[in-house]
Design an enzyme around this catalytic site. Sequence first.
Site, short mmCIF file in Angstrom:
data_model
loop_
_atom_site.label_atom_id
_atom_site.label_comp_id
_atom_site.label_asym_id
_atom_site.label_seq_id
_atom_site.Cartn_x
_atom_site.Cartn_y
_atom_site.Cartn_z
N LYS A 184 11.39 0.90 1.66
CA LYS A 184 11.35 0.72 3.12
C LYS A 184 12.14 -0.51 3.52
O LYS A 184 12.91 -0.49 4.48
CB LYS A 184 9.89 0.64 3.60
CG LYS A 184 9.22 2.00 3.59
CD LYS A 184 7.71 1.96 3.69
CE LYS A 184 7.17 3.37 3.44
NZ LYS A 184 5.71 3.45 3.35
N GLN A 188 0.57 -0.14 4.13
CA GLN A 188 0.78 0.83 3.05
C GLN A 188 -0.57 1.36 2.54
O GLN A 188 -1.46 0.58 2.20
CB GLN A 188 1.57 0.15 1.91
CG GLN A 188 1.98 1.08 0.80
CD GLN A 188 2.98 2.16 1.24
OE1 GLN A 188 3.93 1.87 1.96
NE2 GLN A 188 2.75 3.38 0.83
N ASP A 190 3.90 4.78 11.78
CA ASP A 190 3.48 5.80 10.81
C ASP A 190 2.88 7.02 11.52
O ASP A 190 2.68 8.06 10.92
CB ASP A 190 2.42 5.19 9.87
CG ASP A 190 2.85 5.24 8.41
OD1 ASP A 190 3.87 5.90 8.12
OD2 ASP A 190 2.16 4.63 7.58
#
Length: 296
Positions: free
Chosen positions: A53, A97, A120
Amino acid sequence: MAANIISGNEVAKTIRAELKEEVAKMKTGGVTPGLVVILVGEDAASQVYVRKKGEACEELGILSETVRRPVDTAEAEVLALIDKYNADPRFDGILVQLPLPKQISEEKVLMRIDPSKDVDGFHPVNVGKMVVGSDAYLPCTPAGIQELLVRSGNDPKGKHVVILGRSNIVGKPIANILVQKAPGADATVTVCHSRTKDLPALSRQADILIAAMGVPKFVKADMVKDGVVIIDVGVNRIDDPSTKSGTRLVGDVDFEAVKEKASAITPVPGGVGPMTITMLMRNTIRAAKVHHDWKG
Ligand SMILES: NC(=O)c1ccc[n+]([C@@H]2O[C@H](COP(=O)([O-])OP(=O)(O)OC[C@H]3O[C@@H](n4cnc5c(N)ncnc54)[C@H](OP(=O)(O)O)[C@@H]3O)[C@@H](O)[C@H]2O)c1
């Protein structure tokens, strides 16, 4: 007839080139999109994803920061970190995460992220907007699947899409996205799971089959019809003594057997995987546009 291979690597490369141009334009207008990634613990796969990322941000010119905390970090500390970045105007997107260590509630963490920074697409506000078909940050893997279909010339409009798997991160959102009355959607959707009766009878009806179960090579040639388009989301590591590492990655589809019947199929790796991070970049850029009222 062997299937066309839908290359996620190629599609992702094209989209990233488009996004890079957009970021360059935004920067000349004084807006730099920013993404912060919070990683708690030492999970090996998570470390790789977080590194990728960061690399993607760098490639596109997006400001990125990675915050690492040890596995025994208290929930309150993670929530306080989110509060800090919710209030920090340099960062348009916040990604925590997953999975998180067991002392930290995933739900509390996701709920704490400002929905306008939820790149997300997991905050209930964004999930709700997705379901009603209003403007939302779409979750990255399902959004990537939709892009792959459209950009490979396999528009789901009017097609029967059968989805194998009903998780909150893949199966349910892709079903919601593809059933919308909207461009790149308009499909008739069937969702299968472990309690589905006679799953092969349903998978054989699919014009487009999306496999997201996490079961290596589950879909065999006799479970699909001729000409089906297959999106294989599964990422499974299996033993393979012929490779240097002794293992290799396979999808949820028996690729070699099924590619003879399908008209198009994604490989694993190199299919859905590269699209996921690309969609995260797209969401981050979109968040920056919202935060800075960017019209350019
Ligand atoms: N490429 C990417 O970027 C990406 C992103 C996310 C996930 N993935 C991969 O996609 C796969 C699925 O991930 P996930 O997080 O959605 O998995 P998950 O949360 O474990 O969900 C799996 C789903 O498949 C269903 N299922 C499992 N075994 C089945 C069987 N034998 N017959 C019918 N249904 C079955 C389960 O049914 P129940 O609900 O009834 O238990 C569940 O709905 C994994 O391999 C994962 O690594 C890839």
